[in-house]
Design a protein around this motif. Structure first.
Motif, PDB file in Angstrom:
ATOM      1  N   GLU A 111       0.824  -1.210   0.000  1.00 23.68           N
ATOM      2  CA  GLU A 111       0.000   0.000   0.000  1.00 23.68           C
ATOM      3  C   GLU A 111       0.859   1.262   0.000  1.00 23.68           C
ATOM      4  O   GLU A 111       0.541   2.240  -0.686  1.00 23.68           O
ATOM      5  CB  GLU A 111      -0.921   0.000   1.233  1.00 23.68           C
ATOM      6  CG  GLU A 111      -1.984  -1.096   1.231  1.00 23.68           C
ATOM      7  CD  GLU A 111      -1.458  -2.439   1.706  1.00 23.68           C
ATOM      8  OE1 GLU A 111      -2.219  -3.415   1.657  1.00 23.68           O
ATOM      9  OE2 GLU A 111      -0.274  -2.520   2.133  1.00 23.68           O
ATOM     10  N   ILE A 112       1.939   1.257   0.780  1.00 15.74           N
ATOM     11  CA  ILE A 112       2.789   2.443   0.862  1.00 15.74           C
ATOM     12  C   ILE A 112       3.438   2.737  -0.490  1.00 15.74           C
ATOM     13  O   ILE A 112       3.418   3.880  -0.972  1.00 15.74           O
ATOM     14  CB  ILE A 112       3.860   2.255   1.954  1.00 15.74           C
ATOM     15  CG1 ILE A 112       3.192   2.199   3.336  1.00 15.74           C
ATOM     16  CG2 ILE A 112       4.887   3.382   1.893  1.00 15.74           C
ATOM     17  CD1 ILE A 112       4.133   1.808   4.449  1.00 15.74           C
ATOM     18  N   GLU A 116       2.232   6.125  -2.123  1.00 11.02           N
ATOM     19  CA  GLU A 116       3.167   7.177  -1.750  1.00 11.02           C
ATOM     20  C   GLU A 116       4.391   7.111  -2.666  1.00 11.02           C
ATOM     21  O   GLU A 116       5.402   6.492  -2.339  1.00 11.02           O
ATOM     22  CB  GLU A 116       3.549   7.034  -0.277  1.00 11.02           C
ATOM     23  CG  GLU A 116       2.325   7.127   0.639  1.00 11.02           C
ATOM     24  CD  GLU A 116       2.622   6.764   2.083  1.00 11.02           C
ATOM     25  OE1 GLU A 116       3.768   6.961   2.516  1.00 11.02           O
ATOM     26  OE2 GLU A 116       1.695   6.285   2.773  1.00 11.02           O
ATOM     27  N   PRO A 117       4.315   7.754  -3.821  1.00 12.91           N
ATOM     28  CA  PRO A 117       5.369   7.631  -4.834  1.00 12.91           C
ATOM     29  C   PRO A 117       6.718   8.209  -4.407  1.00 12.91           C
ATOM     30  O   PRO A 117       7.737   7.906  -5.026  1.00 12.91           O
ATOM     31  CB  PRO A 117       4.801   8.398  -6.027  1.00 12.91           C
ATOM     32  CG  PRO A 117       3.787   9.327  -5.445  1.00 12.91           C
ATOM     33  CD  PRO A 117       3.196   8.604  -4.273  1.00 12.91           C
ATOM     34  N   ILE A 150      14.041  -6.014   1.505  1.00 15.11           N
ATOM     35  CA  ILE A 150      13.518  -4.689   1.157  1.00 15.11           C
ATOM     36  C   ILE A 150      12.302  -4.837   0.245  1.00 15.11           C
ATOM     37  O   ILE A 150      12.006  -5.922  -0.262  1.00 15.11           O
ATOM     38  CB  ILE A 150      14.572  -3.801   0.461  1.00 15.11           C
ATOM     39  CG1 ILE A 150      14.896  -4.341  -0.937  1.00 15.11           C
ATOM     40  CG2 ILE A 150      15.828  -3.673   1.305  1.00 15.11           C
ATOM     41  CD1 ILE A 150      15.689  -3.351  -1.795  1.00 15.11           C
ATOM     42  N   ALA A 151      11.623  -3.727   0.036  1.00 19.29           N
ATOM     43  CA  ALA A 151      10.569  -3.618  -0.976  1.00 19.29           C
ATOM     44  C   ALA A 151      10.810  -2.320  -1.748  1.00 19.29           C
ATOM     45  O   ALA A 151      11.257  -1.325  -1.178  1.00 19.29           O
ATOM     46  CB  ALA A 151       9.186  -3.617  -0.340  1.00 19.29           C
ATOM     47  N   SER A 156       7.155  -3.265 -13.054  1.00 16.51           N
ATOM     48  CA  SER A 156       5.890  -3.976 -12.850  1.00 16.51           C
ATOM     49  C   SER A 156       5.121  -3.472 -11.637  1.00 16.51           C
ATOM     50  O   SER A 156       3.998  -3.910 -11.385  1.00 16.51           O
ATOM     51  CB  SER A 156       6.153  -5.476 -12.702  1.00 16.51           C
ATOM     52  OG  SER A 156       6.977  -5.725 -11.577  1.00 16.51           O
ATOM     53  N   GLY A 157       5.728  -2.561 -10.865  1.00 16.73           N
ATOM     54  CA  GLY A 157       5.059  -2.032  -9.679  1.00 16.73           C
ATOM     55  C   GLY A 157       5.777  -2.426  -8.407  1.00 16.73           C
ATOM     56  O   GLY A 157       6.939  -2.849  -8.425  1.00 16.73           O
TER      57      GLY A 157
END
Length: 508
Positions: A111-112, A116-117, A150-151, A156-157
């Motif tokens: 979601e973040i 939140e770009p 990490i993320a 692809s997103g």
């Protein structure tokens, strides 16, 4: 790289009412390894003041960071503030990298990153080693997909890499104490203080706990080295109060005794406060004199509830008899007990609150802290609460001190009335007043009076905030408000070996 650590001002009542402030241990734990890697690191602690967003932005731009790292111990309720500060920073420094870590972003990374770009990357799980690798990759333009834990976003997103391994040797990562001025931080009524961790994690299976899965398994620091560090902080920085952030530091009796004996050998005058389980106190009845001699003044005991059915529901793994005995033993050895009690379970009635109050009186704790049940999406308890109705849509209020869920049989005002009545009875009963005024131990008398003074300030503030707050009469379900359950992802890191359970026979 120039790395800025930002501790945002937290909106919770507990952060705003007391005059004392504790240093942000999580950010200092990240800062130490980054300094050792050669980065120029600075901390902005916006809790002081508290600083406005404009003030944080002004001070941050003066440092001209390449990357800004956020994290907060009050992770869920702190997220809206972190989001606002990060967004404001990016507006004036478009090229700055925003890195976010902590419990909430570890699980809400999808979601973040979607909403939140301005967030460049999220550190999932404990961050000392992961942040070091991430900063190197960002500095040299390496592929983030190769960094475990990490993320981030790619074409692809949002995507997450494989979980990072837990840090087996907690002594390998030092705390960046040089980032703070110790004279600014105090606790226990103006005494110079720090927050520390002897251990991480907990082997118990309470299904509501938002921390157990984050740390994956219980580990501890070297007890002798840890004692020496506390002694050094006292001798070199004048630190008096040591606040333990551990969920359960006393898991291993053998290791815990080694720490107590090592700290006693250092011969430093410290006040130790922290949390543990009541069954560990009962187990350690024969060494509680070492607790006292080492400097322990108060333990917070997570009793959670006095109803056996509720304890079974949340898988607390404790009994009311053990809880009562732990409080008795602590008082016998001159150590204060603070009993936590959670209200707001769906089927509670006036009768349940009355029964709970009577049992708390029978426990006779020195202090009491009441909390509201607050489900976390990544815990097994979330599934049990998934269809309950949300009455508090402001996520800054999801901090255990505000009602966030509706109960089936009681209006919010009645829950609050029982909440405040229980606090009043426990803290104003003759025994409690006598201990505040005439406690023989001067240190304990100071502690009781400080806590009572703080309670007098918080008590009316909570009532006024309840009257002013916007609540929903029929809000969304917990599932609709937060999303699908995530308990399958509860373990945030990869254990390097199976979790070791410490049984009573071994612990003895």
């Amino acid at each position: 790289m120039r790395v800025l650590l930002v501790n945002v001002p937290h909106p919770s009542i507990g952060s705003r009412i007391p005059d004392d402030h504790l240093p942000p241990l999580g950010l200092l734990a990240i800062g130490g390894p980054l300094i050792d890697d050669g980065h120029a690191v600075r901390l902005i602690d916006a809790e002081f003041g508290p600083m406005s967003i404009a003030e944080v932005v002004s001070e941050a731009t003066g440092f001209a960071p390449d990357a800004v790292l956020f994290g907060h111990s009050g992770s869920t309720s702190g997220h809206p503030v972190i989001a606002a500060v990060a967004c404001a920073l990016v507006k004036v420094m478009p090229r700055v990298l925003i890195v976010y870590g902590g419990v909430f972003p570890t699980y809400h990374w999808r979601e973040i990153l979607h909403d939140e770009p301005y967030v460049s990357a999220i550190v999932r799980g404990e961050g000392e080693e992961t942040a070091r690798r991430l900063m190197r990759a960002l500095e040299y333009g390496r592929d983030l997909a190769d960094i475990a834990g990490i993320a981030f976003r790619d074409v692809s997103g949002p995507r997450a890499t494989q979980p990072a391994p837990v840090i087996a040797n907690l002594d390998a990562c030092r705390i960046g104490w040089e980032l703070i001025d110790h004279a600014r931080y105090s606790y226990w009524g103006g005494l110079r203080a720090v927050v520390v961790q002897f251990s991480r994690g907990c082997p118990h299976l309470c299904n509501y706990c938002g921390q157990r899965g984050f740390w994956t398994r219980w580990r501890h620091r070297d007890p002798v080295r840890f004692a020496k560090e506390l002694a050094r902080l006292h001798r070199e920085q004048g630190v008096k109060v040591i606040n333990f952030a551990d969920e359960n530091p006393t898991v291993s009796k053998k290791v815990w005794r080694a720490f107590l004996e090592a700290l006693i050998a250092e011969n430093v005058d410290l006040i130790l406060v922290g949390s543990t389980r009541a069954d560990d106190i009962v187990r350690d009845a024969d060494i509680l004199h070492l607790y006292k001699k080492a400097g322990w003044q108060r333990f917070l005991l997570g009793l959670e509830n006095t109803d056996e059915r509720t304890l079974e529901l949340i898988r607390k793994g404790a009994t009311t008899a053990v809880d009562r005995e732990a409080i008795r033993l602590l008082r016998q050895h001159g150590i204060l007990s603070m009993a936590t009690w959670v209200v707001g379970f769906e089927e509670e009635t006036d009768r349940d609150h009355w029964r709970g109050l009577k049992q708390l009186l029978a426990y006779d704790p020195d202090q009491v802290q009441l909390l509201y049940v607050t489900p976390h999406r990544w815990t097994p308890y979330f599934r049990l609460a998934a269809e309950r109705r949300v009455i508090q849509p402001d996520r800054r209020r999801w901090d255990y001190k505000h009602q966030v869920l509706a109960t089936r049989h009681m209006a919010p005002w009645r829950v609050l009335a029982w909440f405040k009545f229980t606090e009043m009875v426990l803290q104003c009963r003759p025994k409690a007043i006598w201990r505040v005024l005439f406690q023989r131990d001067a240190g304990l008398r100071h502690a009781m009076r400080w806590y009572t003074q703080m309670g007098r300030r918080v008590w009316p503030h909570e009532i006024l905030e309840f009257l002013r707050a916007r609540r929903l009469k029929w809000g969304p379900s917990v599932r609709e408000f937060w999303g699908a359950p995530q308990d399958d992802e509860e373990q945030s890191m990869t254990a390097t070996r199976p979790e070791r359970r410490v049984g009573r026979r071994e612990a003895a």
